[in-house]
Design a protein around this motif. Structure first.
Motif, PDB file in Angstrom:
ATOM      1  N   GLU A 111       0.819  -1.216   0.000  1.00  0.00           N
ATOM      2  CA  GLU A 111       0.000   0.000   0.000  1.00  0.00           C
ATOM      3  C   GLU A 111       0.853   1.266   0.000  1.00  0.00           C
ATOM      4  OE1 GLU A 111      -2.711  -0.144   3.245  1.00  0.00           O
ATOM      5  OE2 GLU A 111      -3.841  -1.868   2.462  1.00  0.00           O
ATOM      6  N   THR A 112       2.005   1.213   0.666  1.00  0.00           N
ATOM      7  CA  THR A 112       2.882   2.391   0.702  1.00  0.00           C
ATOM      8  C   THR A 112       3.351   2.751  -0.698  1.00  0.00           C
ATOM      9  OG1 THR A 112       3.652   1.857   2.936  1.00  0.00           O
ATOM     10  CG2 THR A 112       5.021   3.340   1.625  1.00  0.00           C
ATOM     11  N   ALA A 113       3.773   1.757  -1.457  1.00  0.00           N
ATOM     12  CA  ALA A 113       4.243   2.014  -2.819  1.00  0.00           C
ATOM     13  C   ALA A 113       3.133   2.582  -3.690  1.00  0.00           C
ATOM     14  CB  ALA A 113       4.781   0.723  -3.437  1.00  0.00           C
ATOM     15  N   VAL A 114       1.963   1.959  -3.636  1.00  0.00           N
ATOM     16  CA  VAL A 114       0.856   2.403  -4.494  1.00  0.00           C
ATOM     17  C   VAL A 114       0.449   3.825  -4.132  1.00  0.00           C
ATOM     18  CG1 VAL A 114      -1.516   1.940  -5.193  1.00  0.00           C
ATOM     19  CG2 VAL A 114       0.065   0.036  -4.831  1.00  0.00           C
ATOM     20  N   ALA A 115       0.416   4.136  -2.843  1.00  0.00           N
ATOM     21  CA  ALA A 115       0.044   5.488  -2.413  1.00  0.00           C
ATOM     22  C   ALA A 115       1.067   6.510  -2.895  1.00  0.00           C
ATOM     23  CB  ALA A 115      -0.079   5.535  -0.889  1.00  0.00           C
ATOM     24  N   GLN A 116       2.350   6.170  -2.808  1.00  0.00           N
ATOM     25  CA  GLN A 116       3.377   7.101  -3.269  1.00  0.00           C
ATOM     26  C   GLN A 116       3.286   7.318  -4.777  1.00  0.00           C
ATOM     27  OE1 GLN A 116       7.137   5.566  -1.862  1.00  0.00           O
ATOM     28  NE2 GLN A 116       6.878   6.460   0.168  1.00  0.00           N
ATOM     29  N   HIS A 117       3.075   6.240  -5.515  1.00  0.00           N
ATOM     30  CA  HIS A 117       2.937   6.373  -6.962  1.00  0.00           C
ATOM     31  C   HIS A 117       1.726   7.229  -7.323  1.00  0.00           C
ATOM     32  CE1 HIS A 117       5.164   2.258  -7.306  1.00  0.00           C
ATOM     33  NE2 HIS A 117       5.999   3.259  -7.122  1.00  0.00           N
ATOM     34  N   ALA A 118       0.613   6.994  -6.619  1.00  0.00           N
ATOM     35  CA  ALA A 118      -0.609   7.764  -6.885  1.00  0.00           C
ATOM     36  C   ALA A 118      -0.379   9.250  -6.615  1.00  0.00           C
ATOM     37  CB  ALA A 118      -1.758   7.232  -6.035  1.00  0.00           C
ATOM     38  N   THR A 119       0.348   9.551  -5.544  1.00  0.00           N
ATOM     39  CA  THR A 119       0.644  10.947  -5.226  1.00  0.00           C
ATOM     40  C   THR A 119       1.450  11.594  -6.344  1.00  0.00           C
ATOM     41  OG1 THR A 119       0.611  10.549  -2.833  1.00  0.00           O
ATOM     42  CG2 THR A 119       1.847  12.459  -3.596  1.00  0.00           C
ATOM     43  N   ALA A 120       2.442  10.868  -6.854  1.00  0.00           N
ATOM     44  CA  ALA A 120       3.270  11.414  -7.935  1.00  0.00           C
ATOM     45  C   ALA A 120       2.462  11.599  -9.214  1.00  0.00           C
ATOM     46  CB  ALA A 120       4.465  10.498  -8.188  1.00  0.00           C
ATOM     47  N   ILE A 121       1.608  10.643  -9.519  1.00  0.00           N
ATOM     48  CA  ILE A 121       0.771  10.732 -10.725  1.00  0.00           C
ATOM     49  C   ILE A 121      -0.166  11.937 -10.639  1.00  0.00           C
ATOM     50  CG2 ILE A 121      -1.132   9.599 -11.951  1.00  0.00           C
ATOM     51  CD1 ILE A 121       0.311   6.915 -11.146  1.00  0.00           C
ATOM     52  N   GLU A 122      -0.799  12.106  -9.498  1.00  0.00           N
ATOM     53  CA  GLU A 122      -1.718  13.236  -9.335  1.00  0.00           C
ATOM     54  C   GLU A 122      -0.981  14.563  -9.383  1.00  0.00           C
ATOM     55  OE1 GLU A 122      -3.626  12.237  -5.683  1.00  0.00           O
ATOM     56  OE2 GLU A 122      -4.602  10.445  -6.539  1.00  0.00           O
ATOM     57  N   ALA A 123       0.218  14.603  -8.812  1.00  0.00           N
ATOM     58  CA  ALA A 123       1.001  15.838  -8.848  1.00  0.00           C
ATOM     59  C   ALA A 123       1.407  16.177 -10.277  1.00  0.00           C
ATOM     60  CB  ALA A 123       2.235  15.696  -7.965  1.00  0.00           C
ATOM     61  N   ALA A 124       1.777  15.163 -11.060  1.00  0.00           N
ATOM     62  CA  ALA A 124       2.147  15.399 -12.460  1.00  0.00           C
ATOM     63  C   ALA A 124       0.948  15.905 -13.253  1.00  0.00           C
ATOM     64  CB  ALA A 124       2.699  14.117 -13.078  1.00  0.00           C
ATOM     65  N   ARG A 125      -0.200  15.289 -13.023  1.00  0.00           N
ATOM     66  CA  ARG A 125      -1.425  15.734 -13.715  1.00  0.00           C
ATOM     67  C   ARG A 125      -1.756  17.170 -13.332  1.00  0.00           C
ATOM     68  NH1 ARG A 125      -6.339  13.190 -11.040  1.00  0.00           N
ATOM     69  NH2 ARG A 125      -5.664  14.760  -9.523  1.00  0.00           N
TER      70      ARG A 125
ATOM     71  N   THR B  40       3.642  -7.358 -14.691  1.00  0.00           N
ATOM     72  CA  THR B  40       2.566  -6.649 -14.006  1.00  0.00           C
ATOM     73  C   THR B  40       1.252  -7.437 -14.068  1.00  0.00           C
ATOM     74  OG1 THR B  40       3.537  -4.482 -14.452  1.00  0.00           O
ATOM     75  CG2 THR B  40       1.161  -4.538 -14.052  1.00  0.00           C
ATOM     76  N   ALA B  41       0.668  -7.711 -12.886  1.00  0.00           N
ATOM     77  CA  ALA B  41      -0.585  -8.472 -12.845  1.00  0.00           C
ATOM     78  C   ALA B  41      -1.196  -8.399 -11.452  1.00  0.00           C
ATOM     79  CB  ALA B  41      -0.354  -9.937 -13.224  1.00  0.00           C
ATOM     80  N   ASP B  42      -2.523  -8.353 -11.412  1.00  0.00           N
ATOM     81  CA  ASP B  42      -3.220  -8.310 -10.128  1.00  0.00           C
ATOM     82  C   ASP B  42      -3.066  -9.593  -9.332  1.00  0.00           C
ATOM     83  OD1 ASP B  42      -4.441  -5.700 -10.061  1.00  0.00           O
ATOM     84  OD2 ASP B  42      -5.765  -6.368 -11.666  1.00  0.00           O
ATOM     85  N   ASP B  43      -2.885 -10.705 -10.009  1.00  0.00           N
ATOM     86  CA  ASP B  43      -2.844 -11.995  -9.321  1.00  0.00           C
ATOM     87  C   ASP B  43      -1.430 -12.552  -9.206  1.00  0.00           C
ATOM     88  OD1 ASP B  43      -2.441 -12.545 -11.982  1.00  0.00           O
ATOM     89  OD2 ASP B  43      -3.850 -14.239 -12.077  1.00  0.00           O
ATOM     90  N   SER B  44      -0.418 -11.703  -9.339  1.00  0.00           N
ATOM     91  CA  SER B  44       0.952 -12.172  -9.251  1.00  0.00           C
ATOM     92  C   SER B  44       1.269 -12.681  -7.851  1.00  0.00           C
ATOM     93  CB  SER B  44       1.926 -11.051  -9.611  1.00  0.00           C
ATOM     94  OG  SER B  44       3.269 -11.453  -9.418  1.00  0.00           O
ATOM     95  N   ALA B  45       2.188 -13.639  -7.783  1.00  0.00           N
ATOM     96  CA  ALA B  45       2.677 -14.141  -6.500  1.00  0.00           C
ATOM     97  C   ALA B  45       3.751 -13.224  -5.917  1.00  0.00           C
ATOM     98  CB  ALA B  45       3.232 -15.548  -6.670  1.00  0.00           C
ATOM     99  N   PHE B  46       4.192 -12.230  -6.696  1.00  0.00           N
ATOM    100  CA  PHE B  46       5.243 -11.310  -6.262  1.00  0.00           C
ATOM    101  C   PHE B  46       4.629  -9.932  -6.059  1.00  0.00           C
ATOM    102  CE2 PHE B  46       9.454  -9.111  -7.539  1.00  0.00           C
ATOM    103  CZ  PHE B  46       9.928  -9.157  -6.245  1.00  0.00           C
ATOM    104  N   VAL B  47       4.642  -9.448  -4.827  1.00  0.00           N
ATOM    105  CA  VAL B  47       3.906  -8.237  -4.446  1.00  0.00           C
ATOM    106  C   VAL B  47       4.177  -7.036  -5.351  1.00  0.00           C
ATOM    107  CG1 VAL B  47       3.671  -6.500  -2.621  1.00  0.00           C
ATOM    108  CG2 VAL B  47       3.553  -8.926  -2.044  1.00  0.00           C
ATOM    109  N   PRO B  48       5.431  -6.743  -5.730  1.00  0.00           N
ATOM    110  CA  PRO B  48       5.637  -5.562  -6.576  1.00  0.00           C
ATOM    111  C   PRO B  48       4.858  -5.590  -7.890  1.00  0.00           C
ATOM    112  CG  PRO B  48       7.713  -6.242  -5.612  1.00  0.00           C
ATOM    113  CD  PRO B  48       6.727  -7.315  -5.287  1.00  0.00           C
ATOM    114  N   MET B  49       4.575  -6.781  -8.434  1.00  0.00           N
ATOM    115  CA  MET B  49       3.809  -6.857  -9.675  1.00  0.00           C
ATOM    116  C   MET B  49       2.362  -6.414  -9.450  1.00  0.00           C
ATOM    117  SD  MET B  49       6.203  -7.889 -11.671  1.00  0.00           S
ATOM    118  CE  MET B  49       7.342  -7.046 -10.554  1.00  0.00           C
ATOM    119  N   VAL B  50       1.828  -6.750  -8.281  1.00  0.00           N
ATOM    120  CA  VAL B  50       0.476  -6.318  -7.913  1.00  0.00           C
ATOM    121  C   VAL B  50       0.460  -4.798  -7.734  1.00  0.00           C
ATOM    122  CG1 VAL B  50      -1.390  -6.587  -6.229  1.00  0.00           C
ATOM    123  CG2 VAL B  50       0.065  -8.547  -6.800  1.00  0.00           C
TER     124      VAL B  50
END
Length: 289
Positions: free
Chosen positions: A79-93, A108-118
Protein backbone atom coordinates in the motif's frame (compact mmCIF):
# COMPACT_ATOMS: atom_id res chain seq x y z
CA UNK A 1 10.54 20.15 -19.98
CA UNK A 2 10.90 16.42 -19.26
CA UNK A 3 11.09 15.60 -15.54
CA UNK A 4 12.39 12.30 -14.19
CA UNK A 5 11.88 11.24 -10.60
CA UNK A 6 14.65 9.42 -8.78
CA UNK A 7 17.19 11.10 -11.04
CA UNK A 8 20.11 10.00 -8.87
CA UNK A 9 19.00 6.37 -8.56
CA UNK A 10 20.38 3.36 -10.40
CA UNK A 11 17.84 3.54 -13.22
CA UNK A 12 16.91 7.22 -13.13
CA UNK A 13 20.49 8.46 -13.36
CA UNK A 14 21.13 6.36 -16.45
CA UNK A 15 17.90 7.56 -18.06
CA UNK A 16 19.03 11.16 -17.56
CA UNK A 17 22.45 10.39 -19.09
CA UNK A 18 20.88 8.83 -22.17
CA UNK A 19 18.19 11.50 -22.49
CA UNK A 20 20.57 14.46 -22.57
CA UNK A 21 22.28 12.77 -25.51
CA UNK A 22 19.01 13.27 -27.38
CA UNK A 23 17.59 16.57 -26.12
CA UNK A 24 19.21 19.72 -24.71
CA UNK A 25 20.03 19.39 -21.01
CA UNK A 26 18.02 22.51 -20.17
CA UNK A 27 14.90 20.64 -21.30
CA UNK A 28 15.50 17.94 -18.68
CA UNK A 29 14.68 18.13 -15.00
CA UNK A 30 15.04 15.73 -12.10
CA UNK A 31 12.99 15.34 -8.96
CA UNK A 32 15.22 14.02 -6.17
CA UNK A 33 14.90 13.66 -2.42
CA UNK A 34 18.43 14.98 -1.82
CA UNK A 35 19.51 17.76 -4.17
CA UNK A 36 23.08 17.59 -2.86
CA UNK A 37 23.45 14.25 -4.65
CA UNK A 38 22.55 15.89 -7.98
CA UNK A 39 25.12 18.68 -8.15
CA UNK A 40 26.81 17.00 -11.12
CA UNK A 41 23.51 17.03 -13.02
CA UNK A 42 23.00 20.72 -12.24
CA UNK A 43 26.51 21.42 -13.53
CA UNK A 44 25.56 19.73 -16.81
CA UNK A 45 22.54 22.02 -17.22
CA UNK A 46 19.81 19.73 -15.86
CA UNK A 47 17.16 21.39 -13.68
CA UNK A 48 17.39 19.94 -10.17
CA UNK A 49 14.54 20.28 -7.70
CA UNK A 50 13.64 18.51 -4.49
CA UNK A 51 10.73 16.12 -4.79
CA UNK A 52 9.48 13.51 -2.35
CA UNK A 53 6.63 11.09 -3.06
CA UNK A 54 5.46 11.60 0.52
CA UNK A 55 5.32 15.40 0.13
CA UNK A 56 2.87 16.51 -2.61
CA UNK A 57 3.91 20.14 -2.20
CA UNK A 58 7.50 19.35 -3.13
CA UNK A 59 6.33 17.45 -6.20
CA UNK A 60 4.25 20.41 -7.37
CA UNK A 61 7.44 22.47 -7.50
CA UNK A 62 9.56 19.67 -8.94
CA UNK A 63 7.07 19.05 -11.77
CA UNK A 64 6.41 22.72 -12.57
CA UNK A 65 6.40 23.34 -16.32
CA UNK A 66 6.80 19.66 -17.23
CA UNK A 67 5.37 18.45 -20.52
CA UNK A 68 6.29 14.87 -19.57
CA UNK A 69 6.93 13.32 -16.17
CA UNK A 70 8.55 9.91 -15.78
CA UNK A 71 7.65 8.38 -12.41
CA UNK A 72 10.32 5.83 -11.51
CA UNK A 73 8.75 3.27 -9.19
CA UNK A 74 9.66 3.46 -5.52
CA UNK A 75 11.61 0.86 -3.57
CA UNK A 76 8.67 0.48 -1.20
CA UNK A 77 6.03 -2.23 -1.64
CA UNK A 78 2.38 -2.82 -0.92
CA UNK A 79 0.00 0.00 0.00
CA UNK A 80 2.88 2.39 0.70
CA UNK A 81 4.24 2.01 -2.82
CA UNK A 82 0.86 2.40 -4.49
CA UNK A 83 0.04 5.49 -2.41
CA UNK A 84 3.38 7.10 -3.27
CA UNK A 85 2.94 6.37 -6.96
CA UNK A 86 -0.61 7.76 -6.89
CA UNK A 87 0.64 10.95 -5.23
CA UNK A 88 3.27 11.41 -7.93
CA UNK A 89 0.77 10.73 -10.73
CA UNK A 90 -1.72 13.24 -9.33
CA UNK A 91 1.00 15.84 -8.85
CA UNK A 92 2.15 15.40 -12.46
CA UNK A 93 -1.43 15.73 -13.71
CA UNK A 94 -2.07 18.81 -11.57
CA UNK A 95 1.18 20.37 -12.81
CA UNK A 96 -0.21 20.18 -16.34
CA UNK A 97 1.93 17.37 -17.73
CA UNK A 98 0.79 16.28 -21.19
CA UNK A 99 2.02 12.70 -20.64
CA UNK A 100 2.89 10.68 -17.54
CA UNK A 101 5.23 7.73 -17.84
CA UNK A 102 5.81 5.03 -15.23
CA UNK A 103 8.37 2.23 -14.87
CA UNK A 104 6.17 -0.83 -14.57
CA UNK A 105 7.19 -4.44 -15.26
CA UNK A 106 6.76 -7.13 -17.85
CA UNK A 107 5.07 -9.28 -15.16
CA UNK A 108 2.57 -6.65 -14.01
CA UNK A 109 -0.59 -8.47 -12.85
CA UNK A 110 -3.22 -8.31 -10.13
CA UNK A 111 -2.84 -12.00 -9.32
CA UNK A 112 0.95 -12.17 -9.25
CA UNK A 113 2.68 -14.14 -6.50
CA UNK A 114 5.24 -11.31 -6.26
CA UNK A 115 3.91 -8.24 -4.45
CA UNK A 116 5.64 -5.56 -6.58
CA UNK A 117 3.81 -6.86 -9.68
CA UNK A 118 0.48 -6.32 -7.91
CA UNK A 119 1.65 -2.81 -6.96
CA UNK A 120 2.46 -2.07 -10.60
CA UNK A 121 -1.01 -3.19 -11.66
CA UNK A 122 -2.64 -0.93 -9.08
CA UNK A 123 -0.45 1.97 -10.18
CA UNK A 124 -1.39 1.45 -13.82
CA UNK A 125 -5.05 1.74 -12.81
CA UNK A 126 -4.28 5.10 -11.20
CA UNK A 127 -2.59 6.17 -14.42
CA UNK A 128 -5.63 5.20 -16.47
CA UNK A 129 -7.95 7.11 -14.13
CA UNK A 130 -5.83 10.26 -13.98
CA UNK A 131 -7.19 11.50 -17.31
CA UNK A 132 -3.76 12.33 -18.74
CA UNK A 133 -2.21 10.34 -21.60
CA UNK A 134 0.20 7.82 -20.11
CA UNK A 135 2.83 5.25 -20.96
CA UNK A 136 3.58 2.31 -18.68
CA UNK A 137 7.03 0.91 -19.42
CA UNK A 138 6.68 -2.89 -19.12
CA UNK A 139 10.33 -3.47 -18.24
CA UNK A 140 12.04 -6.83 -17.93
CA UNK A 141 13.35 -8.04 -14.57
CA UNK A 142 16.55 -6.20 -13.64
CA UNK A 143 19.51 -8.43 -14.51
CA UNK A 144 21.49 -7.01 -11.59
CA UNK A 145 19.31 -9.18 -9.35
CA UNK A 146 21.15 -12.27 -10.60
CA UNK A 147 24.39 -11.13 -8.95
CA UNK A 148 22.59 -11.21 -5.59
CA UNK A 149 20.90 -14.55 -6.25
CA UNK A 150 24.15 -16.40 -6.92
CA UNK A 151 25.22 -15.63 -3.37
CA UNK A 152 28.45 -17.44 -2.46
CA UNK A 153 28.26 -19.86 -5.39
CA UNK A 154 31.70 -18.87 -6.68
CA UNK A 155 33.23 -19.73 -3.31
CA UNK A 156 31.21 -22.82 -2.39
CA UNK A 157 30.48 -24.28 -5.82
CA UNK A 158 26.75 -24.34 -5.01
CA UNK A 159 24.10 -21.90 -6.18
CA UNK A 160 21.49 -22.25 -3.44
CA UNK A 161 18.03 -20.74 -3.92
CA UNK A 162 14.37 -21.82 -4.00
CA UNK A 163 12.96 -23.50 -7.09
CA UNK A 164 12.56 -20.91 -9.83
CA UNK A 165 11.60 -20.53 -13.49
CA UNK A 166 12.87 -18.74 -16.56
CA UNK A 167 13.13 -14.95 -16.28
CA UNK A 168 13.71 -12.35 -19.00
CA UNK A 169 16.64 -10.74 -17.17
CA UNK A 170 17.28 -7.27 -18.64
CA UNK A 171 20.05 -4.75 -18.01
CA UNK A 172 19.42 -1.37 -16.38
CA UNK A 173 21.48 0.27 -19.13
CA UNK A 174 19.23 -1.10 -21.88
CA UNK A 175 16.04 -0.13 -20.09
CA UNK A 176 17.41 3.35 -19.43
CA UNK A 177 18.23 3.85 -23.09
CA UNK A 178 14.78 2.62 -24.13
CA UNK A 179 13.13 5.04 -21.70
CA UNK A 180 15.21 7.90 -23.10
CA UNK A 181 14.19 7.02 -26.65
CA UNK A 182 10.52 6.96 -25.66
CA UNK A 183 10.76 10.27 -23.79
CA UNK A 184 12.58 11.97 -26.67
CA UNK A 185 10.01 10.67 -29.17
CA UNK A 186 6.90 11.74 -27.27
CA UNK A 187 3.81 9.68 -27.88
CA UNK A 188 5.53 6.58 -29.31
CA UNK A 189 3.51 4.34 -26.94
CA UNK A 190 0.09 5.04 -25.50
CA UNK A 191 -0.80 2.95 -22.45
CA UNK A 192 1.28 -0.11 -21.51
CA UNK A 193 4.20 -0.82 -23.82
CA UNK A 194 4.96 -4.26 -25.22
CA UNK A 195 7.42 -6.20 -23.04
CA UNK A 196 10.74 -4.36 -22.97
CA UNK A 197 13.06 -7.28 -22.34
CA UNK A 198 16.24 -8.96 -23.42
CA UNK A 199 15.49 -11.70 -25.97
CA UNK A 200 16.35 -14.65 -23.70
CA UNK A 201 14.77 -16.03 -20.53
CA UNK A 202 17.04 -17.99 -18.19
CA UNK A 203 16.59 -19.85 -14.93
CA UNK A 204 19.18 -20.43 -12.22
CA UNK A 205 20.15 -23.78 -13.73
CA UNK A 206 21.20 -21.80 -16.81
CA UNK A 207 23.06 -19.32 -14.61
CA UNK A 208 24.92 -22.13 -12.84
CA UNK A 209 25.88 -23.54 -16.24
CA UNK A 210 27.25 -20.19 -17.42
CA UNK A 211 29.22 -19.76 -14.19
CA UNK A 212 30.67 -23.23 -14.66
CA UNK A 213 31.86 -22.28 -18.15
CA UNK A 214 33.29 -18.95 -17.02
CA UNK A 215 35.14 -20.24 -13.98
CA UNK A 216 36.20 -23.66 -15.20
CA UNK A 217 34.89 -25.26 -12.02
CA UNK A 218 31.60 -26.98 -11.37
CA UNK A 219 28.86 -24.71 -10.01
CA UNK A 220 25.95 -26.90 -8.91
CA UNK A 221 22.38 -25.65 -8.66
CA UNK A 222 20.90 -26.58 -5.27
CA UNK A 223 17.15 -26.11 -4.72
CA UNK A 224 16.35 -24.81 -1.24
CA UNK A 225 13.05 -25.09 0.61
CA UNK A 226 11.14 -21.80 0.46
CA UNK A 227 10.63 -21.56 4.21
CA UNK A 228 14.18 -22.53 5.09
CA UNK A 229 15.62 -20.07 2.58
CA UNK A 230 13.50 -17.22 3.97
CA UNK A 231 14.52 -18.18 7.52
CA UNK A 232 18.18 -18.08 6.52
CA UNK A 233 17.71 -14.57 5.14
CA UNK A 234 16.00 -13.50 8.35
CA UNK A 235 18.88 -15.00 10.31
CA UNK A 236 21.23 -12.75 8.35
CA UNK A 237 19.30 -9.64 9.30
CA UNK A 238 16.79 -9.38 6.43
CA UNK A 239 13.38 -8.33 7.80
CA UNK A 240 10.98 -11.28 7.76
CA UNK A 241 8.45 -9.38 5.65
CA UNK A 242 11.06 -8.69 2.97
CA UNK A 243 12.28 -12.29 3.05
CA UNK A 244 8.74 -13.51 2.44
CA UNK A 245 8.36 -11.05 -0.42
CA UNK A 246 11.54 -12.36 -2.03
CA UNK A 247 10.24 -15.92 -1.80
CA UNK A 248 7.23 -14.61 -3.72
CA UNK A 249 9.58 -13.74 -6.58
CA UNK A 250 10.56 -17.40 -6.88
CA UNK A 251 6.94 -18.54 -6.66
CA UNK A 252 6.04 -16.14 -9.44
CA UNK A 253 8.96 -17.36 -11.54
CA UNK A 254 7.83 -20.95 -11.06
CA UNK A 255 4.42 -19.94 -12.38
CA UNK A 256 6.05 -18.55 -15.52
CA UNK A 257 5.19 -14.91 -14.75
CA UNK A 258 8.52 -13.57 -15.99
CA UNK A 259 9.18 -15.69 -19.08
CA UNK A 260 7.77 -13.26 -21.63
CA UNK A 261 10.29 -11.80 -24.07
CA UNK A 262 9.96 -9.65 -27.15
CA UNK A 263 11.87 -7.72 -29.82
CA UNK A 264 10.70 -4.24 -28.86
CA UNK A 265 13.56 -3.33 -26.54
CA UNK A 266 16.20 -4.11 -29.14
CA UNK A 267 14.14 -2.34 -31.78
CA UNK A 268 14.06 0.78 -29.62
CA UNK A 269 17.75 0.87 -28.75
CA UNK A 270 18.82 -0.29 -32.23
CA UNK A 271 21.39 -2.79 -30.96
CA UNK A 272 21.50 -6.18 -29.27
CA UNK A 273 20.48 -6.15 -25.63
CA UNK A 274 23.04 -7.02 -22.95
CA UNK A 275 23.00 -10.73 -22.16
CA UNK A 276 23.17 -12.24 -18.69
CA UNK A 277 26.43 -13.92 -19.64
CA UNK A 278 28.11 -10.53 -20.07
CA UNK A 279 26.92 -9.43 -16.64
CA UNK A 280 28.16 -12.68 -15.08
CA UNK A 281 31.56 -12.22 -16.73
CA UNK A 282 31.86 -8.91 -14.88
CA UNK A 283 30.81 -10.52 -11.59
CA UNK A 284 33.40 -13.28 -11.99
CA UNK A 285 36.14 -10.78 -12.88
CA UNK A 286 35.27 -8.56 -9.89
CA UNK A 287 35.37 -11.44 -7.45
CA UNK A 288 38.67 -12.68 -8.84
CA UNK A 289 40.25 -9.23 -8.45
Amino acid sequence: MIVITGGTGQLGSQIVDRLIERVPADRVGVSVRDTDRATDLAARGVRVRRGNFSDPGSLAEAFEGAAQVLVVSTNESGETAVAQHATAIEAARDAGAKRILYTAHQGTADDSAFVPMVDHAATERHLAKAGTPFTALRNGFYASTVAHLIGRALETGELVAPADGRVSWTAHADLAEAAAVILADEGRFDGPTPPLTAPDALDLDDVAGILTELTGRSIRRVVADDTEWAAALAGNGVPAERADMLVGMFRAARRGEFTTTGPDLENLIQRPAVRVRSMLEEVVDQRRA
